[in-house]
Each structure stands twice: as structure tokens, then as C-alpha cells.
Design a protein around this motif. Sequence first.
Motif: not given
Length: 239
Positions: A65-78, A194-203
Motif C-alpha cells: 500500500e505505501p508504494a502504491l500511494i507514493d506512485k514512485g519507485d516500483d523496484i521495492p514492490t517488484r 477514488g480511495p482505491r490505490q490498487g489490487y493484489v492477486m495471489l495464485g
Amino acid sequence: MSLSIKMIVTTTALIVVTVVGSGLLNVMNVRKTFDSTTEQQIEIYRTGRERSGEAFTPVFARAVEPALIDKGDDIPTRSLVKSTVTADTKTTDGKTEYGLRFALVLDGNRNVVAHCFEDTQLTCLEEGTHPPVSHALGVSAQAWEAALKAWETSSDPLVRVDFASGETKYRVFAYPVITGAPATAAAALAQDPGPRQGYVMLGYDQEPIAWFEATAEEAKSAAVRRAALYTAGVGALFA
């Protein structure tokens, strides 16, 4: 025929019927026992997988969530997605149990922030931009479409989908990342983020279930053969 021959034939027939009937009951009991044990093993596995997905998916959403809110560096999320997908992989008796097979993180507009799919080689998104979900994601793209349909008929923000691709079956969990408001299925489907920052999906990979069934079938066949041979030996001795 004389009375003695009639008695011998009748007694022999009775022995054969009794032994064959006992053997059939024994074989049926062996099959039933193995089937029941296999069902219990599969149910334990499915329950464990279900609890893992239900508990971990919202936690994973909070982690990104913090990285999605910042909309900055995606490397930590990846990096997080890559380490999460590969963390529970293990090999037993030459078979690879992947556990979590793929993970997908989208932004509020349903574009791809991070994605990894584990097979004999790990494939991850390397683009710097946020491309839309496409067939290039393979199984994950199909699972995402199934998750969207599941939200249409669910009031729960955490949706669970049984999904198959070829002979491989997956248990998929998807959850919207909402900030400042409760997560809902309606928020997941809303066109305006709106307040939606994104989604996560796990398989999660369900292939071990097929292994349980195959192993149990081999053991059951061997046990049935032993029971049949034992019954035949006992019948021969009686005769």
C-alpha cells in the motif's frame, strides 16, 4: 451322483462362495479405506491453503500500500513480489511444489505494477511503465478476469477463485487496496479509483492434490492385489 460326491461338491461350492465373498468384501474395504484417507489428506491440504490465502492476501495488500500511494519507485514492490513468489518453493522426491505460483500487483487504474510467475524459470515484469493487463501475463491475465467476475457476485472484498489452465489448477485470491475507507467489492469494481490505490492477486498451485491422488491410487492398487492374492491362497488351502 452318490451322496458323498454331492456333499463334496456342495461343500466345495460353499467354500468357494464364502472365500470369494469374503475377498470381495475385503477388497471393497481396502478401497474405501484408501479413498477416505486420500480425501482427508486433500481436505487438510485445501484447508491449509485456504487459510494461508485468506490471511496472507490482505497482509500482502497492506505491505504494498505505501508504494502504491507514493506512485514512485516500483523496484521495492517488484522485489517483494519476486521474493514472495519464490519463498515457499520446495522440491520433494524430484517434484517441485511451487506453493504460491504467481503474484500480481495493479495500480488504481488496473495497470500492472509488479508481476511474477514461477515455473521451471521465474518470469517477472521488468518494464519501467505500468502496462495494462494483457495476454502477455498468461495465466495471471485469465485469473484476473475471473477475479473481476467474482467481485460482481460477491459482497466480500476478498474473492476466491478456482481456476484451471490446461491440466494445472490454481486457487486464486484477489483483494483491493483501499486507503481511508473499508475495502469492499463495490470499490474493487468502481470505474473511478477514488480511495482505491490498487489490487493484489495471489495464485496458489494445486498440483500437489493430483500427486496425492496418483500416489494413493498406486498404493490402493497394490493393496488390492495383495488382498486378492491372500484371499486366493486362503481359498486354495480350504479347498
